[in-house]
Write a protein that holds these residues in place. Structure first.
Motif, mmCIF file in Angstrom:
data_model
loop_
_atom_site.group_PDB
_atom_site.id
_atom_site.type_symbol
_atom_site.label_atom_id
_atom_site.label_comp_id
_atom_site.label_asym_id
_atom_site.label_seq_id
_atom_site.Cartn_x
_atom_site.Cartn_y
_atom_site.Cartn_z
ATOM 1 N N PHE A 69 -4.246 -17.180 -1.155
ATOM 2 C CA PHE A 69 -3.167 -16.261 -0.804
ATOM 3 C C PHE A 69 -3.063 -15.263 -1.947
ATOM 4 O O PHE A 69 -2.718 -15.630 -3.073
ATOM 5 C CB PHE A 69 -1.847 -17.013 -0.616
ATOM 6 N N ASN A 70 -3.391 -13.996 -1.670
ATOM 7 C CA ASN A 70 -3.447 -12.965 -2.700
ATOM 8 C C ASN A 70 -2.316 -11.960 -2.510
ATOM 9 O O ASN A 70 -2.160 -11.384 -1.429
ATOM 10 C CB ASN A 70 -4.782 -12.232 -2.664
ATOM 11 N N VAL A 71 -1.531 -11.760 -3.557
ATOM 12 C CA VAL A 71 -0.457 -10.771 -3.561
ATOM 13 C C VAL A 71 -0.998 -9.542 -4.285
ATOM 14 O O VAL A 71 -1.281 -9.600 -5.485
ATOM 15 C CB VAL A 71 0.803 -11.303 -4.259
ATOM 16 N N THR A 72 -1.148 -8.431 -3.562
ATOM 17 C CA THR A 72 -1.852 -7.278 -4.115
ATOM 18 C C THR A 72 -1.047 -5.995 -3.956
ATOM 19 O O THR A 72 -0.088 -5.928 -3.183
ATOM 20 C CB THR A 72 -3.212 -7.085 -3.420
ATOM 21 N N ARG A 73 -1.474 -4.988 -4.690
ATOM 22 C CA ARG A 73 -0.969 -3.631 -4.498
ATOM 23 C C ARG A 73 -2.139 -2.674 -4.580
ATOM 24 O O ARG A 73 -2.878 -2.665 -5.564
ATOM 25 C CB ARG A 73 0.063 -3.278 -5.558
ATOM 26 N N THR A 74 -2.309 -1.863 -3.535
ATOM 27 C CA THR A 74 -3.416 -0.915 -3.487
ATOM 28 C C THR A 74 -2.964 0.514 -3.734
ATOM 29 O O THR A 74 -3.799 1.382 -3.984
ATOM 30 C CB THR A 74 -4.128 -0.985 -2.127
ATOM 31 N N SER A 75 -1.659 0.784 -3.663
ATOM 32 C CA SER A 75 -1.169 2.139 -3.938
ATOM 33 C C SER A 75 -1.202 2.407 -5.439
ATOM 34 O O SER A 75 -1.152 1.489 -6.255
ATOM 35 C CB SER A 75 0.256 2.312 -3.407
ATOM 36 N N VAL A 76 -1.267 3.676 -5.804
ATOM 37 C CA VAL A 76 -1.410 4.032 -7.220
ATOM 38 C C VAL A 76 -0.178 4.721 -7.777
ATOM 39 O O VAL A 76 -0.076 4.907 -8.996
ATOM 40 C CB VAL A 76 -2.643 4.928 -7.436
ATOM 41 N N CYS A 77 0.765 5.118 -6.915
ATOM 42 C CA CYS A 77 1.935 5.862 -7.371
ATOM 43 C C CYS A 77 3.150 4.946 -7.475
ATOM 44 O O CYS A 77 3.294 3.978 -6.727
ATOM 45 C CB CYS A 77 2.261 7.015 -6.418
ATOM 46 N N GLY A 78 4.057 5.303 -8.388
ATOM 47 C CA GLY A 78 5.308 4.584 -8.511
ATOM 48 C C GLY A 78 5.194 3.362 -9.399
ATOM 49 O O GLY A 78 4.116 2.811 -9.617
ATOM 50 N N VAL A 79 6.333 2.967 -9.935
ATOM 51 C CA VAL A 79 6.394 1.782 -10.787
ATOM 52 C C VAL A 79 7.523 0.886 -10.297
ATOM 53 O O VAL A 79 8.374 1.291 -9.512
ATOM 54 C CB VAL A 79 6.637 2.160 -12.266
ATOM 55 N N ASP A 80 7.521 -0.348 -10.771
ATOM 56 C CA ASP A 80 8.592 -1.306 -10.499
ATOM 57 C C ASP A 80 8.810 -1.540 -9.008
ATOM 58 O O ASP A 80 9.941 -1.629 -8.538
ATOM 59 C CB ASP A 80 9.904 -0.854 -11.151
ATOM 60 N N HIS A 81 7.741 -1.652 -8.238
ATOM 61 C CA HIS A 81 7.872 -2.052 -6.839
ATOM 62 C C HIS A 81 8.381 -3.496 -6.770
ATOM 63 O O HIS A 81 8.068 -4.312 -7.625
ATOM 64 C CB HIS A 81 6.517 -1.959 -6.128
ATOM 65 N N LEU A 82 9.158 -3.789 -5.732
ATOM 66 C CA LEU A 82 9.725 -5.121 -5.550
ATOM 67 C C LEU A 82 9.465 -5.592 -4.134
ATOM 68 O O LEU A 82 9.693 -4.860 -3.169
ATOM 69 C CB LEU A 82 11.235 -5.111 -5.814
ATOM 70 N N ASP B 61 1.544 -2.773 -12.706
ATOM 71 C CA ASP B 61 2.171 -3.098 -13.979
ATOM 72 C C ASP B 61 3.669 -2.838 -13.872
ATOM 73 O O ASP B 61 4.096 -1.729 -13.575
ATOM 74 C CB ASP B 61 1.556 -2.227 -15.076
ATOM 75 N N GLY B 62 4.488 -3.867 -14.088
ATOM 76 C CA GLY B 62 5.933 -3.731 -13.947
ATOM 77 C C GLY B 62 6.458 -4.073 -12.574
ATOM 78 O O GLY B 62 7.679 -4.097 -12.363
ATOM 79 N N ASP B 63 5.588 -4.349 -11.605
ATOM 80 C CA ASP B 63 6.043 -4.721 -10.264
ATOM 81 C C ASP B 63 6.621 -6.139 -10.263
ATOM 82 O O ASP B 63 6.218 -6.995 -11.056
ATOM 83 C CB ASP B 63 4.880 -4.668 -9.279
ATOM 84 N N SER C 34 0.819 -1.213 0.000
ATOM 85 C CA SER C 34 0.000 0.000 0.000
ATOM 86 C C SER C 34 0.851 1.261 0.000
ATOM 87 O O SER C 34 0.353 2.361 0.223
ATOM 88 C CB SER C 34 -0.930 0.009 1.226
ATOM 89 N N SER C 35 2.167 1.107 -0.293
ATOM 90 C CA SER C 35 3.077 2.245 -0.226
ATOM 91 C C SER C 35 3.146 2.977 -1.561
ATOM 92 O O SER C 35 3.288 2.364 -2.625
ATOM 93 C CB SER C 35 4.482 1.776 0.162
ATOM 94 N N ASP C 36 3.076 4.302 -1.499
ATOM 95 C CA ASP C 36 3.277 5.136 -2.682
ATOM 96 C C ASP C 36 4.734 5.535 -2.843
ATOM 97 O O ASP C 36 5.118 6.056 -3.890
ATOM 98 C CB ASP C 36 2.437 6.415 -2.589
ATOM 99 N N THR C 37 5.546 5.302 -1.824
ATOM 100 C CA THR C 37 6.911 5.832 -1.846
ATOM 101 C C THR C 37 7.991 4.774 -1.709
ATOM 102 O O THR C 37 9.115 4.987 -2.155
ATOM 103 C CB THR C 37 7.104 6.847 -0.701
ATOM 104 N N THR C 38 7.696 3.633 -1.093
ATOM 105 C CA THR C 38 8.713 2.609 -0.854
ATOM 106 C C THR C 38 8.629 1.551 -1.942
ATOM 107 O O THR C 38 7.618 0.877 -2.099
ATOM 108 C CB THR C 38 8.516 1.959 0.524
ATOM 109 N N PHE C 39 9.709 1.425 -2.687
ATOM 110 C CA PHE C 39 9.686 0.541 -3.845
ATOM 111 C C PHE C 39 10.273 -0.840 -3.546
ATOM 112 O O PHE C 39 10.138 -1.753 -4.346
ATOM 113 C CB PHE C 39 10.433 1.194 -5.008
ATOM 114 N N VAL C 40 10.960 -0.984 -2.409
ATOM 115 C CA VAL C 40 11.469 -2.281 -1.975
ATOM 116 C C VAL C 40 11.104 -2.456 -0.508
ATOM 117 O O VAL C 40 11.491 -1.645 0.332
ATOM 118 C CB VAL C 40 13.003 -2.401 -2.151
ATOM 119 N N GLY C 41 10.350 -3.493 -0.183
ATOM 120 C CA GLY C 41 9.980 -3.704 1.207
ATOM 121 C C GLY C 41 8.883 -4.738 1.331
ATOM 122 O O GLY C 41 8.526 -5.414 0.366
ATOM 123 N N ASN C 42 8.316 -4.857 2.551
ATOM 124 C CA ASN C 42 7.232 -5.785 2.846
ATOM 125 C C ASN C 42 7.636 -7.215 2.476
ATOM 126 O O ASN C 42 6.901 -7.938 1.812
ATOM 127 C CB ASN C 42 5.951 -5.369 2.114
#
Length: 297
Positions: A83-96, A116-118, A57-65
């Motif tokens: 088991f669902n792997v999700t992302r609810t934040s809308v900002c940033g790309v290529d989260h890892l 997209d691209g995570d 759910s992070s808009d700023t942290t691209f590596v974590g959780n």
């Protein structure tokens, strides 16, 4: 056993240790950017009929959780659980996010629907007897695993399902979708297991000895090895720019072949590579600088 919903995230980490079992009977939320650690030989279980969510759910942290497991520790998704792997934040790309350590055992549904691209990178052994679906994003299974009758699907263009390490597909296990990549290690398809869709072999070995014919929509091979006793048929594009083919089986190109780039393409053992009736194979030199290369051995 935890009978209520278990939320694991800020302001604390999941840090479970010793040798017992933690069973979530009301589902589980793994959130925030902090690492969740399972130590010693402890097992964390998402119980039958329940849903766990690994949420970004992070808009700023691209590596974590991340989820980290010691040798002997396990995360278990029971039969009938999700088991669902999700992302609810809308900002940033290529989260890892990473899952590392011993093993994740999936007996039911494991769904990836992130940005997209995570990247979702699982360097733990991942054992799938259920179903894995990549709805959006990139799932990298880097720690190998055994897949006993389980299925993997990747149905949407732009997504990636990547296998590294040693994977064993047995008892009718199946992999299908638009972009399946074999990047390292050995992936072995045995006992009526199958691969279909759009396939890339960039490194490592893909061994098809399942006792059944394999049919791909397309194949791009830039390295590694395609081997085994099965007949492997491409009904669409077949771009062979590097690597080798081995074993006793046959590779059939039903829509032609492009042999490109400057590297050597090698055919070993008693394997046959067949350009089918009515099709065109092109052995292309497109280099402006390399005057010796693009050989077939």
């Amino acid at each position: 056993a935890v009978t209520a919903f278990l939320a694991v995230g800020a302001p604390y980490d999941l840090h479970m240790s010793l040798h017992g079992m933690s069973i979530a009977e009301g589902g589980m939320l793994l959130s925030s950017t902090s690492t969740k650690s399972i130590c010693d030989t402890r097992s964390v279980v998402n119980a039958t009929g329940e849903t766990s969510e690994w949420r970004d759910s992070s808009d700023t942290t691209f590596v974590g959780n991340s989820i980290s497991m010691s040798t002997g520790a396990r995360f278990v998704n029971e039969a009938g659980a999700s088991f669902n792997v999700t992302r609810t934040s809308v900002c940033g790309v290529d989260h890892l996010r990473n899952m590392c350590g011993c093993a994740f055992d999936n007996a039911c549904e494991f769904d990836v629907d992130v940005g997209d691209g995570d990247f979702v990178r699982v360097s733990s052994a991942f054992n799938n007897d259920g179903s894995v679906a990549v709805q959006q994003g990139r799932l990298e299974l880097d720690g190998g695993g055994t897949h006993d009758g389980g299925s993997f699907t990747n149905a949407t263009a732009g997504n990636t399902l990547e296998f590294s390490g040693n994977h064993n597909f047995i008892n009718g296990a199946s992999v299908s979708g638009v972009n399946t990549v074999f990047a390292s290690g050995t992936s072995s398809f045995a006992s009526n297991s199958s691969l279909s869709g759009d396939v890339t072999i960039s490194n490592g070995t893909a061994d098809f000895s399942a006792g059944t014919a394999q049919s791909f929509d397309s194949l791009s091979q830039s390295g590694g090895s395609l081997t085994g006793s099965d007949t492997v048929t491409m009904t669409g594009n077949y771009d062979w720019s590097g690597g080798n083919q081995r074993g006793t089986g046959t590779t059939r190109a039903e829509a032609g072949i492009l042999l490109s780039i400057t590297s050597t393409k090698s055919i070993f053992d008693t394997r046959s590579v067949v350009n089918a009736t009515g099709e065109t194979a092109e052995w292309r030199d497109s280099s402006d600088t390399t005057f010796v290369g693009n050989s077939i051995s």
